[in-house]
Design an enzyme around this catalytic site. Structure first.
Site, PDB file in Angstrom:
ATOM      1  N   ARG A 236      38.088  19.363  12.118  1.00 31.83           N
ATOM      2  CA  ARG A 236      38.806  18.486  11.403  1.00 31.83           C
ATOM      3  C   ARG A 236      39.281  17.979  11.689  1.00 31.83           C
ATOM      4  NH1 ARG A 236      33.726  17.970  10.668  1.00 31.83           N
ATOM      5  NH2 ARG A 236      32.882  17.296   8.527  1.00 31.83           N
ATOM      6  N   GLU A 265      39.029   8.828  13.423  1.00 31.76           N
ATOM      7  CA  GLU A 265      38.355   9.210  14.327  1.00 31.76           C
ATOM      8  C   GLU A 265      37.385   8.128  13.559  1.00 31.76           C
ATOM      9  OE1 GLU A 265      36.715  13.342  14.538  1.00 31.76           O
ATOM     10  OE2 GLU A 265      35.032  11.918  13.546  1.00 31.76           O
ATOM     11  N   HIS A 283      33.319  13.255  18.630  1.00 27.41           N
ATOM     12  CA  HIS A 283      32.653  14.582  17.144  1.00 27.41           C
ATOM     13  C   HIS A 283      31.451  14.644  17.701  1.00 27.41           C
ATOM     14  CE1 HIS A 283      32.831  15.038  13.394  1.00 27.41           C
ATOM     15  NE2 HIS A 283      32.085  15.909  13.630  1.00 27.41           N
TER      16      HIS A 283
HETATM   17  C1  8YV Z   1      28.588  16.002  12.462  1.00 26.66           C
HETATM   18  C2  8YV Z   1      29.831  17.600  11.625  1.00 26.66           C
HETATM   19  O1  8YV Z   1      29.358  15.446  13.419  1.00 26.66           O
HETATM   20  O2  8YV Z   1      28.698  19.049  10.157  1.00 26.66           O
HETATM   21  C3  8YV Z   1      29.619  19.021  10.038  1.00 26.66           C
HETATM   22  O3  8YV Z   1      30.729  18.842   9.433  1.00 26.66           O
HETATM   23  O4  8YV Z   1      30.406  17.512  11.278  1.00 26.66           O
HETATM   24  C4  8YV Z   1      29.082  17.782  12.433  1.00 26.66           C
HETATM   25  O5  8YV Z   1      27.974  18.139  12.484  1.00 26.66           O
HETATM   26  C5  8YV Z   1      27.607  15.403  10.913  1.00 26.66           C
HETATM   27  O6  8YV Z   1      27.915  15.678   9.821  1.00 26.66           O
HETATM   28  C6  8YV Z   1      27.322  14.108  11.132  1.00 26.66           C
HETATM   29  O7  8YV Z   1      26.993  12.955  10.337  1.00 26.66           O
END
Ligand code: 8YV
Length: 317
Positions: A236, A265, A283
């Site tokens: 993150r 982002e 991401h």
């Molecule tokens: C995805 C993520 O971008 O799993 C996570 O925590 O950051 C990613 O896999 C996101 O959750 C998609 O909505």
């Protein structure tokens, strides 16, 4: 509206992967909010009946948002990270929160290795060099190397371990820092993020987001990583102090960085975009068709299992 669970209304604020969305709309009376012309009005009208929420991370789910839905029972999140959800507030309202662990681990670890190799060997830059026709004027500058280097994993959870396993196959030595030392690995343990940065050349951030990990990579950690150091963040944006990172890169305190996540982002600071040695990605750690569908399957499975009375499949800890 066909539904296997009449009366169990599910709010879907943002699009899910196509297969998962089709299953969800077949199984539930789902409100696809992004398709509504007047979203606020549609939300207001449906809110009293919403019992499930399929969240994608785009919406902050805090007490104010939760209070819109008096009958809400479950928030099924598409993603393993849930720092955008106030789990305590959900729990206080009797709302269970689920995430999608496991199914995305290999994809994120693969993407991490790709970003890492791009940062070390400057592969996107080499691609641009050929496309620009620069090769005819001379060779591409020699790059850094993986040889003899130590990978530091900050956060040795499922994803951190999958990255470490891959890095071992590339001949890297592994060190890690984690909230608690693990007794199921033989990697060198560092007692703090600074100690880890001192012990490694390539620092991969793989810990969860949230207030506890905010800015755990700051000026001191970057200084400890050193002028040949490389930072890779696939966790993150909040874990890295962006101002400190920009300063460290501009002043040559670290060599480069590969970043898949950003505090602001999808806005990425102009300073980072201007640095040619830095690798930037939007991401995409888990963003393959197969993995996103597997994540969506787990979202639907959680909602279905909950609605049928069998409980959530993957509730968060
Ligand atoms: C995805 C993520 O971008 O799993 C996570 O925590 O950051 C990613 O896999 C996101 O959750 C998609 O909505």
């Amino acid at each position: 509206m066909p539904s296997s669970f009449p009366g169990f209304r599910v709010l879907v604020p943002d699009p899910l992967p196509a297969g998962g969305l089709a299953r969800l709309t077949k199984t539930f009376d789902a409100l696809k909010l992004w398709e509504e012309a007047d979203r606020a009005a549609a939300l207001r009208a449906a809110a009293p009946d919403i019992r499930g929420l399929a969240s994608t991370g785009a919406q902050r789910i805090d007490s104010v948002f939760l209070d819109l839905f008096p009958k809400l029972e479950i928030v099924a999140n598409l993603g393993v990270g849930y720092d955008h959800i106030d789990v305590a507030a959900a729990r206080a309202r009797g709302v269970v929160v689920t995430n999608t662990p496991g199914v995305l681990v290999d994809e994120v670890a693969d993407a991490t290795m790709g970003l890492l190799l791009c940062a070390v060997r400057q592969l996107p830059q080499a691609d641009s060099f050929v496309r620009r026709g620069d090769w005819t004027r001379g060779p591409f500058p020699l790059s850094a190397s993986l040889k003899g280097r130590v990978l530091g994993v900050l956060g040795l959870g499922d994803i951190g371990r999958a990255i470490a396993r891959r890095a071992e196959a590339f001949g890297l030595k592994i060190a890690y820092h984690n909230r608690s030392r693990r007794d199921d690995v033989s990697y060198a343990y560092a007692a703090s993020p600074v100690e880890l940065a001192q012990a490694c050349d390539i620092l991969v951030v793989a810990a969860p987001g949230g207030p506890q990990t905010r800015h755990i990579v700051g000026a001191r950690v970057l200084e400890a990583l050193g002028p040949r150091g490389i930072l890779v963040n696939i966790a993150r944006g909040s874990l890295v102090d962006t101002a400190a990172l920009i300063a460290a890169l501009q002043q040559g305190k670290i060599q480069t960085a590969a970043l898949d996540v950003f505090a602001t982002e999808p806005d990425v600071p102009a300073e980072l975009r201007a640095m040619p040695q830095v690798i930037l990605a939007p991401h995409i750690g888990s963003a393959s068709v197969a993995t996103r569908e597997a994540m969506a399957d787990l979202v639907v499975e959680n909602l279905t299992s909950w609605a049928s009375g069998a409980g959530a499949v993957t509730p968060v800890a």
